[in-house]
Design a protein around this motif. Structure first.
Motif, PDB file in Angstrom:
ATOM      1  N   LEU A   1       9.903   6.315  -6.795  1.00 58.10           N
ATOM      2  CA  LEU A   1      10.022   7.473  -5.849  1.00 58.10           C
ATOM      3  C   LEU A   1       8.841   7.684  -5.127  1.00 58.10           C
ATOM      4  N   GLY A   2       7.683   7.620  -5.475  1.00 56.08           N
ATOM      5  CA  GLY A   2       6.463   7.783  -4.667  1.00 56.08           C
ATOM      6  C   GLY A   2       6.263   6.696  -3.830  1.00 56.08           C
ATOM      7  N   TRP A   3       6.763   5.475  -4.306  1.00 56.66           N
ATOM      8  CA  TRP A   3       6.622   4.275  -3.074  1.00 56.66           C
ATOM      9  C   TRP A   3       7.718   4.686  -2.100  1.00 56.66           C
ATOM     10  N   ASP A   4       8.842   5.115  -2.369  1.00 54.65           N
ATOM     11  CA  ASP A   4       9.974   5.200  -1.379  1.00 54.65           C
ATOM     12  C   ASP A   4       9.412   6.240  -0.592  1.00 54.65           C
ATOM     13  N   LEU A   5       8.700   7.458  -0.932  1.00 51.17           N
ATOM     14  CA  LEU A   5       8.459   8.536  -0.244  1.00 51.17           C
ATOM     15  C   LEU A   5       7.557   8.236   0.983  1.00 51.17           C
ATOM     16  N   GLY A   6       6.385   7.289   0.466  1.00 58.61           N
ATOM     17  CA  GLY A   6       5.526   6.893   1.668  1.00 58.61           C
ATOM     18  C   GLY A   6       6.150   6.073   2.638  1.00 58.61           C
ATOM     19  N   ARG A   7       7.037   5.179   2.144  1.00 57.41           N
ATOM     20  CA  ARG A   7       7.701   4.577   3.337  1.00 57.41           C
ATOM     21  C   ARG A   7       8.490   5.495   4.185  1.00 57.41           C
ATOM     22  N   ALA A   8       9.214   6.462   3.354  1.00 53.59           N
ATOM     23  CA  ALA A   8      10.041   7.591   4.382  1.00 53.59           C
ATOM     24  C   ALA A   8       9.263   8.360   5.165  1.00 53.59           C
ATOM     25  N   ALA A   9       8.096   8.588   4.658  1.00 52.79           N
ATOM     26  CA  ALA A   9       7.238   9.482   5.671  1.00 52.79           C
ATOM     27  C   ALA A   9       6.443   8.909   6.810  1.00 52.79           C
ATOM     28  N   LEU A  10       6.215   7.536   6.626  1.00 56.52           N
ATOM     29  CA  LEU A  10       5.620   6.715   7.638  1.00 56.52           C
ATOM     30  C   LEU A  10       6.701   6.474   8.571  1.00 56.52           C
ATOM     31  N   THR A  11       7.998   6.335   8.247  1.00 57.98           N
ATOM     32  CA  THR A  11       9.106   5.993   9.125  1.00 57.98           C
ATOM     33  C   THR A  11       9.210   7.132  10.150  1.00 57.98           C
ATOM     34  N   VAL A  12       9.287   8.334   9.537  1.00 56.70           N
ATOM     35  CA  VAL A  12       9.397   9.568  10.189  1.00 56.70           C
ATOM     36  C   VAL A  12       8.463   9.890  11.272  1.00 56.70           C
ATOM     37  N   VAL A  13       6.979   9.654  10.950  1.00 60.16           N
ATOM     38  CA  VAL A  13       5.905   9.809  11.557  1.00 60.16           C
ATOM     39  C   VAL A  13       6.046   9.023  12.694  1.00 60.16           C
ATOM     40  N   LEU A  14       6.316   7.675  12.555  1.00 58.75           N
ATOM     41  CA  LEU A  14       6.041   6.573  13.526  1.00 58.75           C
ATOM     42  C   LEU A  14       7.297   6.929  14.679  1.00 58.75           C
ATOM     43  N   THR A  15       8.362   7.385  13.968  1.00 54.02           N
ATOM     44  CA  THR A  15       9.548   7.765  15.032  1.00 54.02           C
ATOM     45  C   THR A  15       9.317   8.667  15.770  1.00 54.02           C
ATOM     46  N   LEU A  16       8.669   9.722  15.440  1.00 56.56           N
ATOM     47  CA  LEU A  16       8.504  10.894  16.140  1.00 56.56           C
ATOM     48  C   LEU A  16       7.487  10.437  17.033  1.00 56.56           C
ATOM     49  N   ALA A  17       6.369   9.921  16.959  1.00 56.62           N
ATOM     50  CA  ALA A  17       5.333   9.778  17.529  1.00 56.62           C
ATOM     51  C   ALA A  17       5.579   8.729  18.740  1.00 56.62           C
ATOM     52  N   LEU A  18       6.533   7.507  18.101  1.00 58.95           N
ATOM     53  CA  LEU A  18       6.359   6.467  19.572  1.00 58.95           C
ATOM     54  C   LEU A  18       7.840   6.179  19.654  1.00 58.95           C
TER      55      LEU A  18
ATOM     56  N   THR B   1       0.848  -1.194   0.093  1.00 56.95           N
ATOM     57  CA  THR B   1      -0.011  -0.022  -0.325  1.00 56.95           C
ATOM     58  C   THR B   1       0.864   1.415  -0.051  1.00 56.95           C
ATOM     59  N   ALA B   2       1.159   1.869  -1.334  1.00 56.11           N
ATOM     60  CA  ALA B   2       2.130   2.904  -1.495  1.00 56.11           C
ATOM     61  C   ALA B   2       3.253   3.036  -0.668  1.00 56.11           C
ATOM     62  N   GLY B   3       3.795   1.691  -0.433  1.00 56.65           N
ATOM     63  CA  GLY B   3       5.065   1.597   0.402  1.00 56.65           C
ATOM     64  C   GLY B   3       5.211   1.757   1.701  1.00 56.65           C
ATOM     65  N   LEU B   4       4.085   1.624   2.470  1.00 52.68           N
ATOM     66  CA  LEU B   4       3.811   2.210   3.768  1.00 52.68           C
ATOM     67  C   LEU B   4       4.311   0.857   4.417  1.00 52.68           C
ATOM     68  N   GLU B   5       5.475   0.704   5.323  1.00 49.55           N
ATOM     69  CA  GLU B   5       5.918  -0.426   5.824  1.00 49.55           C
ATOM     70  C   GLU B   5       6.228   0.177   7.096  1.00 49.55           C
ATOM     71  N   PRO B   6       5.504  -0.390   8.204  1.00 52.81           N
ATOM     72  CA  PRO B   6       5.860  -0.032   9.584  1.00 52.81           C
ATOM     73  C   PRO B   6       7.025  -0.589  10.298  1.00 52.81           C
ATOM     74  N   MET B   7       7.575  -1.613   9.835  1.00 55.43           N
ATOM     75  CA  MET B   7       8.444  -2.182  10.404  1.00 55.43           C
ATOM     76  C   MET B   7       9.875  -1.359  10.394  1.00 55.43           C
ATOM     77  N   PHE B   8       9.836  -0.432   9.382  1.00 60.59           N
ATOM     78  CA  PHE B   8      11.261   0.385   9.122  1.00 60.59           C
ATOM     79  C   PHE B   8      11.653   1.196  10.473  1.00 60.59           C
ATOM     80  N   PHE B   9      10.368   1.776  11.034  1.00 57.37           N
ATOM     81  CA  PHE B   9      10.702   2.513  12.201  1.00 57.37           C
ATOM     82  C   PHE B   9      11.386   1.658  13.530  1.00 57.37           C
ATOM     83  N   LEU B  10      10.755   0.300  13.324  1.00 56.74           N
ATOM     84  CA  LEU B  10      11.303  -0.450  14.358  1.00 56.74           C
ATOM     85  C   LEU B  10      12.966  -0.974  14.125  1.00 56.74           C
ATOM     86  N   MET B  11      13.030  -1.058  12.947  1.00 54.07           N
ATOM     87  CA  MET B  11      14.488  -1.294  12.553  1.00 54.07           C
ATOM     88  C   MET B  11      15.323  -0.259  12.910  1.00 54.07           C
TER      89      MET B  11
END
Length: 260
Positions: A217-234, A87-97
């Motif tokens: 590029l769009g796929w990677d941007l979605g992954r990067a944005a989700l990683t930033v949001v989860l890192t700052l929030a949790l 789904t648009a590159g959204l992978e929550p495992m990246f922030f855990l890594m």
């Protein structure tokens, strides 16, 4: 990091760089197929991962409880990946890594990333010639988090900002590495973005950058944005929990004996 752990990481990284990059230096008559070299890469990767763990254990003074925590984090990461993959590159495992690599250090961080991707592939049925390359790319991603500066001094918002920035850049780096693995197999597309075996390295790299911009590029941007949001929030809560668990799993307190 001790000398044994550093040497093991350098060795496995050299093997990985060669596996990703050899098609760029091959001639036009070479049989380019990662499906052929992937089993050999996987066979070489497993003992090298064990070597990194053993070297890190001998250098860092951690015990079997730390290895058990590594397994728990790998299982959590593998369970997180299917929640957003596809789904648009959204992978929550990246922030855990990112957070785990920061706390565990580069050696265990690399092993965690590789083992997590392996477990995720088994869980989702994503086993294929791309799997050992995903293991290497995710291992490097977590390794980089363990190499970030001031692991013992930087805390609070500054640390979260550093980890978020790394997660953003590292998400693009992971996508770029995996693009390279697949791009060399795609020949005969548009002349501006396809791989031409035997062409000068600079020409192929220019086409590769165009390929990344046009396809992922769009796929990677979605992954990067989700990683930033989860890192700052949790990130703050999870970092404290990981550090508390790491202290309990390590022999960090010196033992002294006093005469009566």
């Amino acid at each position: 990091m001790g000398p044994r752990g550093a040497a093991a990481l350098v060795l496995v990284s050299l093997v990985g760089i060669a596996a990703f990059g050899w098609p760029l230096l091959a001639d036009a008559q070479s049989g380019l197929s990662h499906s052929r070299d992937a089993p050999w890469l996987f066979a070489a990767l497993l003992p090298l991962l064990v070597g990194v763990v053993v070297a890190t254990l001998s250098d860092g003074g951690v015990d079997a409880k730390a290895v058990a925590m590594l397994g728990v984090l790998a299982a959590v990461g593998a369970a997180l990946r299917p929640l957003g993959a596809g789904t648009a590159g959204l992978e929550p495992m990246f922030f855990l890594m990112v957070l785990s690599g920061r706390v565990l250090g580069p050696g265990f961080g690399f092993v965690l990333g590789a083992v997590t991707m392996f477990a995720s592939a088994l869980l989702t049925g994503g086993v294929g010639p791309w799997m050992p390359f995903q293991m290497l790319a995710m291992g490097w991603f977590s390794l980089g988090a363990g190499l970030l500066p001031a692991p013992d001094r930087l805390r609070g918002r500054g640390e979260l900002a550093l980890l978020a920035a790394y997660g953003f850049a590292g998400s693009f780096a992971y996508g770029t590495a995996m693009n390279l693995q697949g791009w060399v197999l795609l020949q005969g597309m548009s002349s501006g973005i396809s791989f031409h075996p035997g062409d000068p390295l600079g020409s192929n790299l220019a086409r590769f950058l165009a390929y990344c911009a046009a396809t992922s590029l769009g796929w990677d941007l979605g992954r990067a944005a989700l990683t930033v949001v989860l890192t700052l929030a949790l990130g703050g809560t999870l970092l404290r929990a990981l550090r508390r668990a790491t202290r309990k799993a390590s022999f960090v307190a010196p033992t002294t004996f006093e005469s009566p």
